[in-house]
Design a protein around this motif. Structure first.
Motif, PDB file in Angstrom:
ATOM      1  N   GLU A   1       0.824  -1.203   0.000  1.00 16.10           N
ATOM      2  CA  GLU A   1       0.000   0.000   0.000  1.00 16.10           C
ATOM      3  C   GLU A   1       0.864   1.262   0.000  1.00 16.10           C
ATOM      4  O   GLU A   1       0.663   2.183  -0.802  1.00 16.10           O
ATOM      5  CB  GLU A   1      -0.846  -0.056   1.277  1.00 16.10           C
ATOM      6  CG  GLU A   1      -2.055   0.800   1.301  1.00 16.10           C
ATOM      7  CD  GLU A   1      -2.773   0.644   2.647  1.00 16.10           C
ATOM      8  OE1 GLU A   1      -2.397  -0.237   3.466  1.00 16.10           O
ATOM      9  OE2 GLU A   1      -3.711   1.415   2.880  1.00 16.10           O
TER      10      GLU A   1
ATOM     11  N   LEU B   1     -15.878  -8.290 -10.062  1.00 13.05           N
ATOM     12  CA  LEU B   1     -16.285  -6.883  -9.926  1.00 13.05           C
ATOM     13  C   LEU B   1     -16.337  -6.196 -11.295  1.00 13.05           C
ATOM     14  O   LEU B   1     -15.705  -6.628 -12.247  1.00 13.05           O
ATOM     15  CB  LEU B   1     -15.294  -6.142  -9.025  1.00 13.05           C
ATOM     16  CG  LEU B   1     -15.311  -6.497  -7.543  1.00 13.05           C
ATOM     17  CD1 LEU B   1     -14.279  -5.676  -6.795  1.00 13.05           C
ATOM     18  CD2 LEU B   1     -16.686  -6.287  -6.930  1.00 13.05           C
TER      19      LEU B   1
ATOM     20  N   LEU C   1     -15.087  -0.608 -13.494  1.00 11.26           N
ATOM     21  CA  LEU C   1     -14.854   0.601 -12.695  1.00 11.26           C
ATOM     22  C   LEU C   1     -14.180   0.276 -11.360  1.00 11.26           C
ATOM     23  O   LEU C   1     -13.165   0.862 -11.007  1.00 11.26           O
ATOM     24  CB  LEU C   1     -16.185   1.316 -12.453  1.00 11.26           C
ATOM     25  CG  LEU C   1     -16.116   2.541 -11.548  1.00 11.26           C
ATOM     26  CD1 LEU C   1     -16.203   3.802 -12.391  1.00 11.26           C
ATOM     27  CD2 LEU C   1     -17.205   2.542 -10.509  1.00 11.26           C
ATOM     28  N   ASP C   2     -14.743  -0.691 -10.646  1.00 12.55           N
ATOM     29  CA  ASP C   2     -14.206  -1.039  -9.324  1.00 12.55           C
ATOM     30  C   ASP C   2     -12.783  -1.563  -9.442  1.00 12.55           C
ATOM     31  O   ASP C   2     -11.943  -1.318  -8.586  1.00 12.55           O
ATOM     32  CB  ASP C   2     -15.077  -2.100  -8.646  1.00 12.55           C
ATOM     33  CG  ASP C   2     -16.488  -1.635  -8.423  1.00 12.55           C
ATOM     34  OD1 ASP C   2     -17.021  -0.956  -9.315  1.00 12.55           O
ATOM     35  OD2 ASP C   2     -17.068  -1.948  -7.373  1.00 12.55           O
TER      36      ASP C   2
ATOM     37  N   LEU D   1      -9.183   0.293  -7.817  1.00  9.91           N
ATOM     38  CA  LEU D   1      -8.876  -0.462  -6.598  1.00  9.91           C
ATOM     39  C   LEU D   1      -7.587   0.010  -5.918  1.00  9.91           C
ATOM     40  O   LEU D   1      -7.497   0.029  -4.697  1.00  9.91           O
ATOM     41  CB  LEU D   1      -8.782  -1.959  -6.940  1.00  9.91           C
ATOM     42  CG  LEU D   1      -8.680  -2.926  -5.768  1.00  9.91           C
ATOM     43  CD1 LEU D   1      -9.833  -2.722  -4.796  1.00  9.91           C
ATOM     44  CD2 LEU D   1      -8.668  -4.353  -6.271  1.00  9.91           C
ATOM     45  N   SER D   2      -6.604   0.411  -6.724  1.00  8.81           N
ATOM     46  CA  SER D   2      -5.331   0.840  -6.126  1.00  8.81           C
ATOM     47  C   SER D   2      -5.328   2.311  -5.751  1.00  8.81           C
ATOM     48  O   SER D   2      -4.448   2.765  -5.046  1.00  8.81           O
ATOM     49  CB  SER D   2      -4.181   0.591  -7.108  1.00  8.81           C
ATOM     50  OG  SER D   2      -3.973  -0.776  -7.273  1.00  8.81           O
TER      51      SER D   2
ATOM     52  N   LEU E   1      -8.215   4.212  -4.669  1.00  9.36           N
ATOM     53  CA  LEU E   1      -9.467   4.641  -4.024  1.00  9.36           C
ATOM     54  C   LEU E   1      -9.282   5.829  -3.084  1.00  9.36           C
ATOM     55  O   LEU E   1     -10.148   6.686  -2.989  1.00  9.36           O
ATOM     56  CB  LEU E   1     -10.065   3.478  -3.218  1.00  9.36           C
ATOM     57  CG  LEU E   1     -11.022   2.559  -3.968  1.00  9.36           C
ATOM     58  CD1 LEU E   1     -11.563   1.509  -3.021  1.00  9.36           C
ATOM     59  CD2 LEU E   1     -12.173   3.362  -4.561  1.00  9.36           C
TER      60      LEU E   1
ATOM     61  N   VAL F   1     -11.754   9.624  -1.874  1.00  8.88           N
ATOM     62  CA  VAL F   1     -12.510   9.670  -0.629  1.00  8.88           C
ATOM     63  C   VAL F   1     -12.764  11.116  -0.222  1.00  8.88           C
ATOM     64  O   VAL F   1     -11.847  11.928  -0.150  1.00  8.88           O
ATOM     65  CB  VAL F   1     -11.761   8.918   0.493  1.00  8.88           C
ATOM     66  CG1 VAL F   1     -12.508   9.064   1.806  1.00  8.88           C
ATOM     67  CG2 VAL F   1     -11.612   7.460   0.130  1.00  8.88           C
TER      68      VAL F   1
ATOM     69  N   PHE G   1     -16.006  10.284   4.366  1.00  5.94           N
ATOM     70  CA  PHE G   1     -15.809   8.855   4.580  1.00  5.94           C
ATOM     71  C   PHE G   1     -16.047   8.053   3.316  1.00  5.94           C
ATOM     72  O   PHE G   1     -15.698   6.899   3.233  1.00  5.94           O
ATOM     73  CB  PHE G   1     -16.766   8.327   5.657  1.00  5.94           C
ATOM     74  CG  PHE G   1     -16.582   8.999   6.966  1.00  5.94           C
ATOM     75  CD1 PHE G   1     -15.444   8.749   7.728  1.00  5.94           C
ATOM     76  CD2 PHE G   1     -17.517   9.903   7.446  1.00  5.94           C
ATOM     77  CE1 PHE G   1     -15.252   9.376   8.939  1.00  5.94           C
ATOM     78  CE2 PHE G   1     -17.330  10.540   8.647  1.00  5.94           C
ATOM     79  CZ  PHE G   1     -16.196  10.285   9.400  1.00  5.94           C
ATOM     80  N   SER G   2     -16.710   8.661   2.347  1.00  7.12           N
ATOM     81  CA  SER G   2     -17.193   7.824   1.257  1.00  7.12           C
ATOM     82  C   SER G   2     -16.531   8.182  -0.065  1.00  7.12           C
ATOM     83  O   SER G   2     -15.845   9.197  -0.196  1.00  7.12           O
ATOM     84  CB  SER G   2     -18.711   7.938   1.149  1.00  7.12           C
ATOM     85  OG  SER G   2     -19.062   9.273   0.987  1.00  7.12           O
ATOM     86  N   ILE G   3     -16.763   7.311  -1.030  1.00  9.39           N
ATOM     87  CA  ILE G   3     -16.150   7.477  -2.343  1.00  9.39           C
ATOM     88  C   ILE G   3     -16.975   8.471  -3.154  1.00  9.39           C
ATOM     89  O   ILE G   3     -18.194   8.322  -3.264  1.00  9.39           O
ATOM     90  CB  ILE G   3     -16.096   6.121  -3.062  1.00  9.39           C
ATOM     91  CG1 ILE G   3     -15.289   5.113  -2.238  1.00  9.39           C
ATOM     92  CG2 ILE G   3     -15.511   6.275  -4.453  1.00  9.39           C
ATOM     93  CD1 ILE G   3     -15.488   3.685  -2.654  1.00  9.39           C
TER      94      ILE G   3
ATOM     95  N   SER H   1     -18.422   9.187  -6.101  1.00  8.91           N
ATOM     96  CA  SER H   1     -18.675   8.335  -7.265  1.00  8.91           C
ATOM     97  C   SER H   1     -18.537   9.076  -8.585  1.00  8.91           C
ATOM     98  O   SER H   1     -17.973   8.546  -9.540  1.00  8.91           O
ATOM     99  CB  SER H   1     -20.081   7.746  -7.182  1.00  8.91           C
ATOM    100  OG  SER H   1     -20.270   7.119  -5.959  1.00  8.91           O
TER     101      SER H   1
ATOM    102  N   GLU I   1     -14.934   9.584  -9.392  1.00 12.78           N
ATOM    103  CA  GLU I   1     -14.329   8.295  -9.691  1.00 12.78           C
ATOM    104  C   GLU I   1     -14.683   7.883 -11.117  1.00 12.78           C
ATOM    105  O   GLU I   1     -13.834   7.510 -11.912  1.00 12.78           O
ATOM    106  CB  GLU I   1     -14.855   7.250  -8.689  1.00 12.78           C
ATOM    107  CG  GLU I   1     -14.222   5.890  -8.839  1.00 12.78           C
ATOM    108  CD  GLU I   1     -14.949   4.827  -8.024  1.00 12.78           C
ATOM    109  OE1 GLU I   1     -16.117   5.052  -7.637  1.00 12.78           O
ATOM    110  OE2 GLU I   1     -14.363   3.760  -7.799  1.00 12.78           O
TER     111      GLU I   1
ATOM    112  N   LYS J   1      -5.555   0.656 -14.145  1.00 14.74           N
ATOM    113  CA  LYS J   1      -5.589   0.656 -12.684  1.00 14.74           C
ATOM    114  C   LYS J   1      -4.279   1.208 -12.141  1.00 14.74           C
ATOM    115  O   LYS J   1      -4.272   2.019 -11.209  1.00 14.74           O
ATOM    116  CB  LYS J   1      -5.803  -0.770 -12.170  1.00 14.74           C
ATOM    117  CG  LYS J   1      -5.684  -0.884 -10.672  1.00 14.74           C
ATOM    118  CD  LYS J   1      -6.016  -2.270 -10.189  1.00 14.74           C
ATOM    119  CE  LYS J   1      -4.862  -3.215 -10.417  1.00 14.74           C
ATOM    120  NZ  LYS J   1      -5.129  -4.553  -9.884  1.00 14.74           N
TER     121      LYS J   1
END
Lengths: 509, 340
Positions: free
Chosen positions: A327, A350, A353-354, A358-359, A361, A365, A368-370, A372, A375, A412
């Protein structure tokens, strides 16, 4: 010469798509019948139909002039048709003999397997293949190349007249390929018809007798290999013969990555990577060549931080990286495109998009949330830039073709804004057009100042793309060449250095 | 034409858990008199809340590819710990003095204990690479044994507390209402909302799916797999503790056998709601609806007077049928992917 198997007017319709459109295909005994085409051209579908794993919607298959019908691989076996899939079907927990006779066990009475008889027959078949493998060996302990020989032996154990091989060399080292080619030669001599699928065009020129080209589910050309050349095949496959890549030679003098005395201990006291030191400059494409098991993948895994037991120093732009987690290294600018797309690169369950974020994210943020929308916007931009063909970024990544999946893995990594891109066999199992795209992406990234390490076992790639190549053998650095001073012979010799003398080297250069 | 029919089938299959919910609800509305009265429904949802909370924790665990068999035993143990603190307090031998906590502290102790047990599960699984099935099976025995040891097998009765000990109010958790709805239902709603949001919108939620879908790829992408795995067992432990508190509060007593086989209903609800036991596929919302389907079936069959023996048989059939539909769905999706 009469073909042993003829397929006429084969049509295969999947819901919503036509995979094969009226394809004729002839297979000749005692010859290597090459089937070639880009991903999605219909090769695999045609093979599955011939092997009985799928049934054609329309069309007929005849063996030695007699029309046949079968609807399972078992029934196809009764007609003398065997298939070796790209992903080997070996039971690693069983012996070689047990693998060869799986589901065709020889019985000594109604209940018990005749192990002695099986071992004897297995030895006989392996002997015919001139392979010195003990039938009692546990299959999982064999090298990939030997496991493949076991698969071939399994096919031969039930009197196979037509043997289908799907990308048989994709996981083999140069030496193992030489062994495989010798085995193929012997099978030919015994009158077995080989159907051979591969993406490696040079290989086809070397071993093929007859070539059939598919494009978009249709037969576009067939010919004797002796009558054609590489550009002809590429032209038939893609409709163009442009394969040259404009790889840069110049790079900055600024050291980006410095590796000193890197070692990775293995289980048995031997090192998987032993005392490797090198520098990577900004904007440089550094190639790493070596045989299977030379420690290339392990070297990249050490760099990304997946091997905490490694020793030595790694510094990125002067900052020590050892001790950092994967990480943290990704945050610092490392990124890895792993060797095995499906098992290491993507989360196949998945959506695209996900997978792509993934690397990275963390970047998206808010509180607390993504976020969208942000993204999605970034992913859509990356999808466009990389030319990933997908109906939507929310489509399951499993629905993409191999080349597009590989571009998704690259995407990614790029979304993490890397400084060093570690690429492990980035073109494995993808078609010529996608390969060209991948190389163009690599070239562009190098020009933007990224340092790129390209691991490849395809000599042609290693000779043309990187400006400098390191050769590994048994974990040690055994050669370093600049572009222009390297040749196939030098690379192959360096990659076989340091290997114990008892290994038979049938290297074809 | 063909494509259209195909997508209709696909939509029906994707909505299968909603359809199941509507079907069971309609069936019992027809066969059970008074089924649709508010009083009956509130009791029904109160029953569902218990399983739904456990199901949420269980689904997080299953999404990472794990399983938590210790859930029911942790319900029992945390209930016993809370019950013991209220009923007999903590004896401090040196001063010959008995310390009583107030109810908030008691509940906090139980929740922390649940989280701790979950952490130990996750720690053992990640540190020693032991199968989650084995670790949580062991923890199931340990926690159940500890619950029995706490009281020597007997019940802590009458958990009302007393004013001079400043520990009254515990029964309110199970019996109290807000706007006519019991607290346990509000707790379920709040926690469901929070954990559905977490699963869908936070990096942690995304990581849970990634770890379950492909652990190697997740690790190489920089996901802290160990932390994610430990965290889901902590969530499951906390859910178990909350249920332990609710159940013992509703009964105004703590019994060491409470929660036996609760984990099975949670797994069933999760699977019914579309969660794949292989990990990576499913949703918290679907699992909660799964808990409702099971809850409606349980209560509905009781009200219809179906024998409890038949109830089990029917529940088993429904669970297996759900998994068959699930398989069918992945086949349809695979074919759709091929067609694309």
């Amino acid at each position: 010469m009469e073909p042993i198997l003829t397929a006429r007017g084969i049509k295969k319709i999947y819901p919503g798509s036509l995979a094969l459109d009226n394809v004729d295909f002839d297979v000749y005994a005692g010859r290597v019948n090459v089937l070639i085409g880009e991903n999605g051209a219909g090769k695999s579908t045609l093979m599955k139909i011939i092997a009985g794993a799928e049934t054609a919607t329309e069309g007929e298959i005849a063996i030695s002039g007699n029309a046949v019908r079968y609807s399972s691989t078992h029934e196809a076996e009764l007609h003398g048709i065997g298939i070796i899939f790209q992903e080997l079907n070996i039971f690693p927990n069983m012996t070689v003999a047990e693998n060869i006779f799986i589901a065709h066990e020889r019985m000594s009475n109604a209940f018990a397997i005749d192990h002695r008889g099986q071992n004897a027959r297995a030895s006989e078949i392996l002997g015919r293949l001139q392979q010195n493998i003990d039938p009692g060996t546990i299959a999982g302990s064999l090298r990939i190349g030997q496991q493949q020989i076991v698969e071939i032996a399994r096919a031969l154990s039930h009197d196979t007249k037509i043997l289908i091989m799907d990308e048989p060399t994709s996981a083999l080292s140069e030496q193992e390929v030489a062994v495989l080619f010798r085995v193929i030669g012997e099978l030919k001599a015994n009158g077995v018809a080989i159907i051979y699928i591969s993406h490696r065009l040079e290989e086809i020129m070397k071993i093929g007798d007859r070539v059939t080209v598919l494009r978009d589910g249709r037969l576009v050309a067939e010919s004797d290999v002796s009558d054609v050349d590489l550009p002809w095949i590429i032209r038939q496959m893609t409709g163009s013969d442009d394969f040259a890549v404009d790889a840069p030679d110049a790079h900055s003098d600024e050291i980006l990555l410095e590796v000193e005395h890197l070692s990775l201990p293995g289980w048995s006291g031997a090192y998987k990577v032993e005392d490797v030191s090198f520098k990577l400059y900004k904007g440089e494409i550094l190639g790493i060549y070596g045989l299977m098991g030379a420690g290339r993948t392990e070297l990249l895994e050490c760099l990304i931080g997946a091997c905490p037991e490694m020793k030595g120093r790694i510094s990125l732009a002067g900052v020590d990286a050892v001790g950092a987690s994967i990480e943290e290294r990704i945050r610092d600018g490392f990124s890895l495109i792993p060797e095995d797309r499906k098992n290491q690169g993507l989360v196949v369950s998945l959506p695209l998009l996900d997978n792509m974020t993934l690397s990275s994210l963390r970047k998206y943020v808010r509180l607390f949330s993504i976020a969208s929308a942000m993204e999605r916007r970034d992913v859509e931009r990356a999808v466009n830039e990389l030319g990933i063909k997908t109906p939507s970024v929310l489509a399951p990544v499993s629905s993409l073709s191999g080349g597009n999946q590989q571009k998704a893995v690259i995407g990614k990594n790029l979304l993490t804004k890397p400084r060093v891109l570690l690429m492990d066999e980035p073109t494995r199992g993808i078609d010529v057009a996608a390969k060209r795209d991948v190389f163009n992406i690599i070239t562009k990234l190098a020009q933007e100042g990224l340092g790129i390490i390209l691991v490849s076992s395809e000599l042609k790639e290693i000779l043309t793309i990187p400006s400098r190549v390191l050769v590994l053998s048994k974990g040690k650095l055994t050669g370093e060449f600049k572009r222009g001073e390297m040749t196939r012979e030098k690379l192959v010799r360096a990659s076989a250095a340091n290997i114990a003398a008892n290994v038979k080297t049938g290297v074809a250069v | 034409m063909m494509g259209k029919r195909f997508s209709v089938v696909n939509i029906l299959i994707n909505l299968r858990i909603f359809i199941a919910l509507i079907v069971v609800f309609t069936v019992f509305s027809i066969f059970v008199p008074n089924f649709r009265t508010p009083a009956t429904l509130v009791i029904l949802v109160k029953h569902v809340a218990i399983n739904a909370l456990l199901t949420i924790g269980m689904t997080y665990v299953i999404l990472t590819g794990g399983i938590d068999l210790s859930v029911g035993a942790v319900v029992g143990l945390t209930g016993m710990i809370a019950g013991g603190l209220i009923y007999e307090g903590v004896k401090i031998e040196a001063f010959g003095y008995i310390l009583y906590f107030n109810v908030w502290a008691v509940m906090a102790v139980s929740v922390v204990l649940g989280a701790l047990i979950g952490y130990v599960n996750g720690f053992l699984i990640t540190r020693f690479s032991i199968a989650p099935f084995i670790v949580t099976l062991g923890m199931m025995y340990i926690a159940r044994g500890a619950a029995l040891l706490r009281s020597g097998g007997s019940t802590f009765p009458n958990l009302t507390g007393s004013p001079e000990r400043h520990n009254t109010g515990f029964p309110l958790l199970g019996a109290g209402t807000f706007l006519g709805i019991p607290y346990s239902i509000w707790i379920m709603i709040a926690i469901s909302a929070f954990l559905i949001y977490t699963a869908r919108k936070t990096p942690f939620g995304r990581h849970v799916y990634a770890v379950g879908g492909n652990e190697t790829a997740a690790r190489l992408s920089g996901v802290n797999v160990v932390r994610v795995k430990r965290m889901v067992y902590v969530i499951s432990g906390i859910m178990s503790a909350i249920v332990g508190l609710i159940v013992s509060s509703q009964l105004v007593a703590a019994h060491p056998a409470t929660g036996e086989a609760f984990e099975m209903d949670a797994i069933a609800a999760s699977v019914l709601g579309g969660t794949s036991l292989a990990g990576g596929r499913g949703s918290i919302g679907g699992a909660i609806i799964g808990a409702f389907v099971i809850g409606i079936m349980n209560d509905g069959m009781v009200m219809m007077g179906v024998s409890s023996f038949w109830q089990r048989v029917i529940k088993g059939v429904v669970i297996i049928a759900a998994v068959i539909v699930d398989q069918f769905q992945s086949e349809v999706q695979r074919r759709a992917a091929l067609a694309a």
